[in-house]
Design a protein around this motif. Structure first.
Motif, mmCIF file in Angstrom:
data_model
loop_
_atom_site.group_PDB
_atom_site.id
_atom_site.type_symbol
_atom_site.label_atom_id
_atom_site.label_comp_id
_atom_site.label_asym_id
_atom_site.label_seq_id
_atom_site.Cartn_x
_atom_site.Cartn_y
_atom_site.Cartn_z
ATOM 1 N N ILE A 206 0.697 -1.061 -0.295
ATOM 2 C CA ILE A 206 -0.270 -0.003 0.406
ATOM 3 C C ILE A 206 1.366 1.176 0.679
ATOM 4 O O ILE A 206 1.136 2.275 -0.764
ATOM 5 N N LEU A 207 1.962 0.942 1.216
ATOM 6 C CA LEU A 207 2.328 2.740 1.025
ATOM 7 C C LEU A 207 3.558 2.493 -0.613
ATOM 8 O O LEU A 207 4.285 4.056 -1.133
ATOM 9 N N GLU A 208 3.568 1.989 -1.674
ATOM 10 C CA GLU A 208 4.611 1.484 -2.465
ATOM 11 C C GLU A 208 3.963 2.461 -3.375
ATOM 12 O O GLU A 208 4.205 2.970 -4.579
ATOM 13 N N VAL A 209 2.286 1.794 -3.337
ATOM 14 C CA VAL A 209 1.135 2.506 -4.315
ATOM 15 C C VAL A 209 0.836 3.905 -4.640
ATOM 16 O O VAL A 209 1.044 4.781 -5.109
ATOM 17 N N ILE A 210 1.095 4.262 -2.920
ATOM 18 C CA ILE A 210 1.521 5.835 -2.560
ATOM 19 C C ILE A 210 2.595 6.528 -3.097
ATOM 20 O O ILE A 210 2.596 7.627 -4.016
ATOM 21 N N ASP A 216 -2.938 2.898 -11.187
ATOM 22 C CA ASP A 216 -3.614 1.419 -11.745
ATOM 23 C C ASP A 216 -3.368 -0.152 -10.647
ATOM 24 O O ASP A 216 -4.907 -0.470 -11.027
ATOM 25 N N LYS A 217 -3.032 0.384 -9.721
ATOM 26 C CA LYS A 217 -2.752 -0.869 -8.490
ATOM 27 C C LYS A 217 -3.188 -0.600 -7.707
ATOM 28 O O LYS A 217 -3.542 -1.830 -6.580
ATOM 29 N N ILE A 218 -4.141 0.515 -7.523
ATOM 30 C CA ILE A 218 -4.546 0.812 -6.061
ATOM 31 C C ILE A 218 -5.873 -0.889 -6.002
ATOM 32 O O ILE A 218 -6.173 -1.235 -4.227
ATOM 33 N N VAL A 219 -6.779 -1.022 -6.119
ATOM 34 C CA VAL A 219 -7.815 -1.670 -6.686
ATOM 35 C C VAL A 219 -7.211 -3.375 -6.025
ATOM 36 O O VAL A 219 -7.511 -3.868 -4.986
ATOM 37 N N GLN A 220 -6.245 -3.965 -6.670
ATOM 38 C CA GLN A 220 -6.014 -5.004 -7.054
ATOM 39 C C GLN A 220 -5.417 -5.450 -5.307
ATOM 40 O O GLN A 220 -4.631 -5.955 -4.357
#
Length: 234
Positions: A206-210, A216-220
């Motif tokens: 989650i930290l990487e997504v932020i 594009d990777k939020i939902v997964q």
């Protein structure tokens, strides 16, 4: 219909009318409501019904009364505003899986809001510090589930804070309160199954997504994050 039924119906109609007036802007925060007589006329209600409606709204933090001055619309946030919603959810005895879905939807939306804006770098650094605390708790010889849950709660509160949206922060706090028992149970199972490393990794993702702005990777990522809580891995 009994007199009690009629009375309740009228009270609720007055409550709904005043709340709708606040939402539409007819009654502004901090402004004085019409007099009791005017409210009776506006909502075609008796004086007792209007008084009961005002008491109900006052108890829920929507309005406040100044003796001799009148009734005013609250201009500041009061936690009592959401308490009726909290009690309603509790009384419905929803399945914990319903809360998993609800929290996932809120978190996906929150991450989208964060990445649409420019997240505060200091708050992101704070999230990494919380993550380190969580990993330290997970890697203790005898991990304490309560301590892990405290850091997990702090972690998700930190995500909500990144949105800079007080409503998102408040809703996140309420979902957190409602989900303590099932989250604690999931953490206990994570420890028992020796899955602490993967549990920590899901938070890092989650930290990487932020930090990398990977919208594009939020939902997964959020779906993967809830794999223990919804019971798929346990």
């Amino acid at each position: 219909m009994s007199e009690t039924g009629k009375k309740k119906s009228v009270v609720d109609r007055v409550v709904d009318g005043i709340v709708s007036g606040i939402i539409s802007g007819e009654f502004q925060p901090g402004s004085k409501l019409p007099t009791e007589v005017e409210l009776c006329r506006q909502y075609e209600a008796g004086r007792n019904s209007v008084r009961e409606a005002i008491k109900k709204l006052e108890a829920n933090g929507v309005v406040y009364i100044k003796r001799a001055d009148g009734t005013f619309v609250s201009e500041t946030y009061n936690q009592k505003l959401l308490d009726p919603m909290l009690y309603q959810v509790i009384l419905k005895k929803n399945s914990w899986k319903d809360f998993v879905q609800l929290r996932a939807v809120i978190e996906i939306g929150t991450l989208n809001v964060i990445l649409e804006n420019d997240p505060d770098e200091e708050k992101i650094r704070n999230l990494y510090e919380i993550q380190e605390k969580m990993e330290a708790a997970l890697n203790e010889k005898e991990p304490d589930p309560n301590r892990i849950m405290e850091t997990d709660t702090e972690f998700h509160a930190g995500i909500a804070a990144l949105s800079d949206n007080p409503q998102i922060v408040t809703i996140t706090e309420y979902i957190t309160r409602l989900t303590v028992p099932s989250r604690l149970e999931a953490i206990c199972k994570v420890i028992k199954k020796g899955e602490v490393s993967h549990f920590a990794e899901l938070h890092r993702e989650i930290l990487e997504v932020i930090s990398k702005r990977e919208k594009d990777k939020i939902v997964q990522t959020v779906t993967d994050h809830y794999v223990y809580w919804n019971g798929e891995k346990l």
